[in-house]
Scaffold this motif. Structure first.
Motif, PDB file in Angstrom:
ATOM      1  N   ALA A 392       0.820  -1.224   0.000  1.00  0.00           N
ATOM      2  CA  ALA A 392       0.000   0.000   0.000  1.00  0.00           C
ATOM      3  C   ALA A 392       0.850   1.269   0.000  1.00  0.00           C
ATOM      4  N   GLY A 393       2.182   1.115   0.012  1.00  0.00           N
ATOM      5  CA  GLY A 393       3.069   2.275  -0.022  1.00  0.00           C
ATOM      6  C   GLY A 393       3.362   2.881   1.329  1.00  0.00           C
ATOM      7  N   GLN A 394       3.057   2.162   2.422  1.00  0.00           N
ATOM      8  CA  GLN A 394       3.280   2.676   3.781  1.00  0.00           C
ATOM      9  C   GLN A 394       4.542   2.026   4.352  1.00  0.00           C
ATOM     10  N   ALA A 395       5.681   2.357   3.761  1.00  0.00           N
ATOM     11  CA  ALA A 395       6.907   1.598   4.006  1.00  0.00           C
ATOM     12  C   ALA A 395       7.454   1.743   5.417  1.00  0.00           C
ATOM     13  N   ARG A 396       7.348   2.913   6.029  1.00  0.00           N
ATOM     14  CA  ARG A 396       7.951   3.115   7.354  1.00  0.00           C
ATOM     15  C   ARG A 396       7.316   2.205   8.408  1.00  0.00           C
ATOM     16  N   GLN A 397       5.995   2.237   8.492  1.00  0.00           N
ATOM     17  CA  GLN A 397       5.313   1.362   9.442  1.00  0.00           C
ATOM     18  C   GLN A 397       5.523  -0.097   9.069  1.00  0.00           C
ATOM     19  N   ALA A 398       5.512  -0.370   7.775  1.00  0.00           N
ATOM     20  CA  ALA A 398       5.698  -1.741   7.311  1.00  0.00           C
ATOM     21  C   ALA A 398       7.043  -2.309   7.744  1.00  0.00           C
ATOM     22  N   ASP A 399       8.090  -1.518   7.618  1.00  0.00           N
ATOM     23  CA  ASP A 399       9.424  -2.002   7.967  1.00  0.00           C
ATOM     24  C   ASP A 399       9.517  -2.319   9.455  1.00  0.00           C
ATOM     25  N   ARG A 400       8.852  -1.519  10.296  1.00  0.00           N
ATOM     26  CA  ARG A 400       8.844  -1.799  11.740  1.00  0.00           C
ATOM     27  C   ARG A 400       8.147  -3.131  12.020  1.00  0.00           C
ATOM     28  N   ASP A 401       7.026  -3.382  11.334  1.00  0.00           N
ATOM     29  CA  ASP A 401       6.314  -4.649  11.528  1.00  0.00           C
ATOM     30  C   ASP A 401       7.146  -5.831  11.058  1.00  0.00           C
ATOM     31  N   LEU A 402       7.789  -5.695   9.927  1.00  0.00           N
ATOM     32  CA  LEU A 402       8.588  -6.798   9.390  1.00  0.00           C
ATOM     33  C   LEU A 402       9.764  -7.127  10.300  1.00  0.00           C
ATOM     34  N   ALA A 403      10.404  -6.092  10.844  1.00  0.00           N
ATOM     35  CA  ALA A 403      11.512  -6.312  11.774  1.00  0.00           C
ATOM     36  C   ALA A 403      10.999  -6.973  13.059  1.00  0.00           C
ATOM     37  N   LEU A 404       9.825  -6.534  13.546  1.00  0.00           N
ATOM     38  CA  LEU A 404       9.242  -7.113  14.747  1.00  0.00           C
ATOM     39  C   LEU A 404       8.893  -8.584  14.527  1.00  0.00           C
ATOM     40  N   ALA A 405       8.342  -8.898  13.364  1.00  0.00           N
ATOM     41  CA  ALA A 405       7.975 -10.287  13.065  1.00  0.00           C
ATOM     42  C   ALA A 405       9.195 -11.199  13.135  1.00  0.00           C
ATOM     43  N   LEU A 406      10.309 -10.736  12.619  1.00  0.00           N
ATOM     44  CA  LEU A 406      11.545 -11.531  12.676  1.00  0.00           C
ATOM     45  C   LEU A 406      12.051 -11.658  14.103  1.00  0.00           C
ATOM     46  N   ASP A 407      11.890 -10.613  14.910  1.00  0.00           N
ATOM     47  CA  ASP A 407      12.273 -10.696  16.317  1.00  0.00           C
ATOM     48  C   ASP A 407      11.391 -11.695  17.067  1.00  0.00           C
ATOM     49  N   LEU A 408      10.088 -11.680  16.758  1.00  0.00           N
ATOM     50  CA  LEU A 408       9.160 -12.579  17.421  1.00  0.00           C
ATOM     51  C   LEU A 408       9.397 -14.031  17.042  1.00  0.00           C
ATOM     52  N   SER A 409       9.787 -14.264  15.788  1.00  0.00           N
ATOM     53  CA  SER A 409       9.899 -15.643  15.303  1.00  0.00           C
ATOM     54  C   SER A 409      11.043 -15.769  14.293  1.00  0.00           C
ATOM     55  N   PRO A 410      12.297 -15.731  14.785  1.00  0.00           N
ATOM     56  CA  PRO A 410      13.437 -15.768  13.864  1.00  0.00           C
ATOM     57  C   PRO A 410      13.555 -17.069  13.083  1.00  0.00           C
ATOM     58  N   LEU A 411      12.952 -18.157  13.579  1.00  0.00           N
ATOM     59  CA  LEU A 411      13.013 -19.446  12.886  1.00  0.00           C
ATOM     60  C   LEU A 411      11.682 -19.778  12.217  1.00  0.00           C
ATOM     61  N   ASP A 412      10.876 -18.785  11.967  1.00  0.00           N
ATOM     62  CA  ASP A 412       9.548 -18.986  11.397  1.00  0.00           C
ATOM     63  C   ASP A 412       9.644 -19.627  10.011  1.00  0.00           C
ATOM     64  N   PRO A 413       8.709 -20.522   9.664  1.00  0.00           N
ATOM     65  CA  PRO A 413       8.727 -21.091   8.311  1.00  0.00           C
ATOM     66  C   PRO A 413       8.519 -20.057   7.215  1.00  0.00           C
ATOM     67  N   MET A 414       8.027 -18.872   7.580  1.00  0.00           N
ATOM     68  CA  MET A 414       7.878 -17.797   6.599  1.00  0.00           C
ATOM     69  C   MET A 414       8.917 -16.693   6.797  1.00  0.00           C
ATOM     70  N   ALA A 415      10.029 -17.042   7.440  1.00  0.00           N
ATOM     71  CA  ALA A 415      11.088 -16.048   7.666  1.00  0.00           C
ATOM     72  C   ALA A 415      11.604 -15.476   6.342  1.00  0.00           C
TER      73      ALA A 415
END
Length: 512
Positions: A392-415
């Protein structure tokens, strides 16, 4: 236990009538189980609050509403009071005549050690043991596991024993297998807090109570004065690890069962295992297993959401020519999952993915917001919200969510997808080197599919690494000879604007 034509199953966490599952909110079912288990006496309102609400402050009207819902679920009402009797001003008592099976009255120390692998996963979180010097940190031994119980209680697929019961097992000698027998749970989370001088370590372990196997363990360390600051980090890490390792262990157990012995939960866990392999054959196998789960339990909302996921995947990856049909099926199943269990984040997550494919990005983000509000540690919900915000072009908020997702689940099958999403956000920032680094890292991560390899090719080409870009493009085309810009934007329906134009130019530059 059976009463008045109904059957309460504490291990399966179900209420049935005439052999059919009765749809009941988890909190209402917990209340019924509490009253039935203590039917020889009155259960006070304070005890109900402690067991059902984990001691949180609630109003009289909240208790009354749950009692009313519990009565309705078992064909009772406030006038007849044939099942639940009100003791005015004091509490409630379960008064229906119960037909106990012989097995149900076996003493805990005579009960079989193994819980059948066909049951819904269940867990008891014990108070942590204190080792070494005492001090103001001692309160964490109860506070931290209590917080973990509250977080895990948000997860509808996991039955969590209330604090009032699990905290009766206290001390370093509490045996997880004995806890499993006494509380009829399949997992036990134990912990130790040890202070040495100015340092403190917190050890946690997840035990399978059926065989005493340690499924997962971790150690957290820090200065004693920083323990309160470490507490949320430890809590988050423990919860996320439990939610990852229990399904993995259930898959391990289910693989050893003949197909005829797979119940709904075993079929579901095996389906999840195939679902995350991201290829057409495993996606089809996952679809069949979710179908088996629904044959055994037509009200199994997570199996509905899993089946929705497989249809989403078929549309997203264009495994066949029926993309439109797959999108319709994905939405129908996701809607049914949410209608069946409105507290399960997986159903809301699945609806968000359907809206994403349909190009309704704001609606998609709203569904992911609902999923993550129900389960803040739900890494895939956080990731998908970030990816759709990127589209949707909302990159700043998106990047924070993506970084958080990796912190929450670094071994996630969708990493791989979380990492690739950050390649797309940095592309919008104009940070091409970082975009290429994330792009190639994602393509090298297990599970990466054709679109991930294409993003790696695009971003590497933008920084002049033509040879590496060509290699990744060749791998993407080996996965799909018909790969095109149109198929990419069908899967990633970017809004018109600068972000889409950058991708369009990048794709043209590599001949796509």
């Amino acid at each position: 236990m059976k009463f008045a034509g109904y059957a309460l199953d504490p291990q399966g966490f179900e209420l049935r009538h005439g052999g059919e599952r009765v749809a009941v909110e988890p909190q209402v079912l917990s209340l019924l189980l509490l009253l039935a288990a203590n039917r020889e006496r009155m259960v006070s309102k304070d005890e109900i609050i402690e067991e059902v609400w984990d001691g949180r402050i609630v109003s009289e009207s909240a208790i009354s509403a749950r009692i009313k819902a519990a009565r309705k679920a078992v064909g009772d009402d406030g006038t007849a009071q044939k099942v639940i009797r009100t003791i005015h001003g004091r509490g409630f008592r379960f008064v229906a005549v119960v037909e106990e099976s012989v097995a149900a009255v076996v003493e805990a120390d005579e009960a079989p050690a193994a819980t059948p692998p066909s049951t819904r996963p269940s867990i008891a979180v014990l108070p942590f043991a204190l080792i070494g010097e005492s001090g103001p940190h001692d309160i964490i031994a109860d506070a931290l596991p209590a917080d973990i119980i509250m977080d895990l209680a948000r997860i509808n697929w996991l039955f969590v024993i209330a604090r009032g019961s699990s905290f009766r097992f206290r001390g370093p000698d509490a045996d997880p297998i004995a806890v499993g027998r006494a509380l009829a749970v399949t997992y036990c989370l134990t912990g130790q807090i040890e202070r040495t001088g100015h340092s403190v370590s917190v050890r946690c372990a997840l035990i399978d109570t059926r065989d005493g196997h340690t499924v997962w363990s971790e150690r957290y360390e820090g200065a004693i004065e920083s323990l309160q600051e470490l507490r949320p980090e430890i809590e988050r890490g423990v919860v996320e690890s439990v939610l990852q390792h229990i399904p993995q262990n259930e898959v391990r157990l289910a693989r050893g069962l003949p197909a005829a012995q797979l119940d709904a939960w075993a079929s579901f866990h095996l389906g999840i295992d195939h679902m995350y392999r991201f290829n057409a054959a495993d996606n089809a196998a996952a679809s069949r297993l979710f179908g088996h789960a629904l044959e055994r339990d037509p009200w199994f909302s997570r199996a509905m959401a899993g089946l929705s996921f497989t249809h989403f995947q078929s549309a997203f990856m264009a495994y066949d020519e029926q993309v439109g049909r797959h999108v319709e099926q994905a939405r129908m199943l996701a809607q049914k999952a949410v209608e069946t269990d409105r507290l399960d984040p997986f159903g809301h997550f699945s609806l968000g993915r359907c809206s994403w494919l349909e190009g309704r990005l704001d609606d998609s983000i709203a569904w992911f917001d609902r999923a993550t509000s129900l389960s803040p540690s739900f890494a895939q919900g956080v990731y998908n919200r970030g990816l759709v915000a990127t589209i949707a072009g909302q990159a700043r908020q998106a990047d924070r969510d993506l970084a958080l997702a990796l912190d929450l689940s670094p071994l996630d099958p969708m990493a791989y997808a979380m990492i690739s999403g950050r390649a797309l956000t940095h592309l919008q920032f104009g940070e091409l080197e970082q975009a290429a680094q994330f792009g190639e890292r994602a393509a090298l991560t297990p599970g990466a599919h054709k679109h991930i390899k294409l993003i790696a090719a695009l971003t590497l080409n933008l920084i002049g690494k033509r040879q590496e870009a060509a290699a990744w493009l060749a791998k993407a085309r080996a996965d799909d000879a018909d790969l095109s810009a149109a198929s990419f934007f069908r899967s990633f329906p970017y809004a018109q604007g600068e972000a889409r134009e950058t991708l369009e130019r990048g794709l043209r530059a590599i001949g796509v």
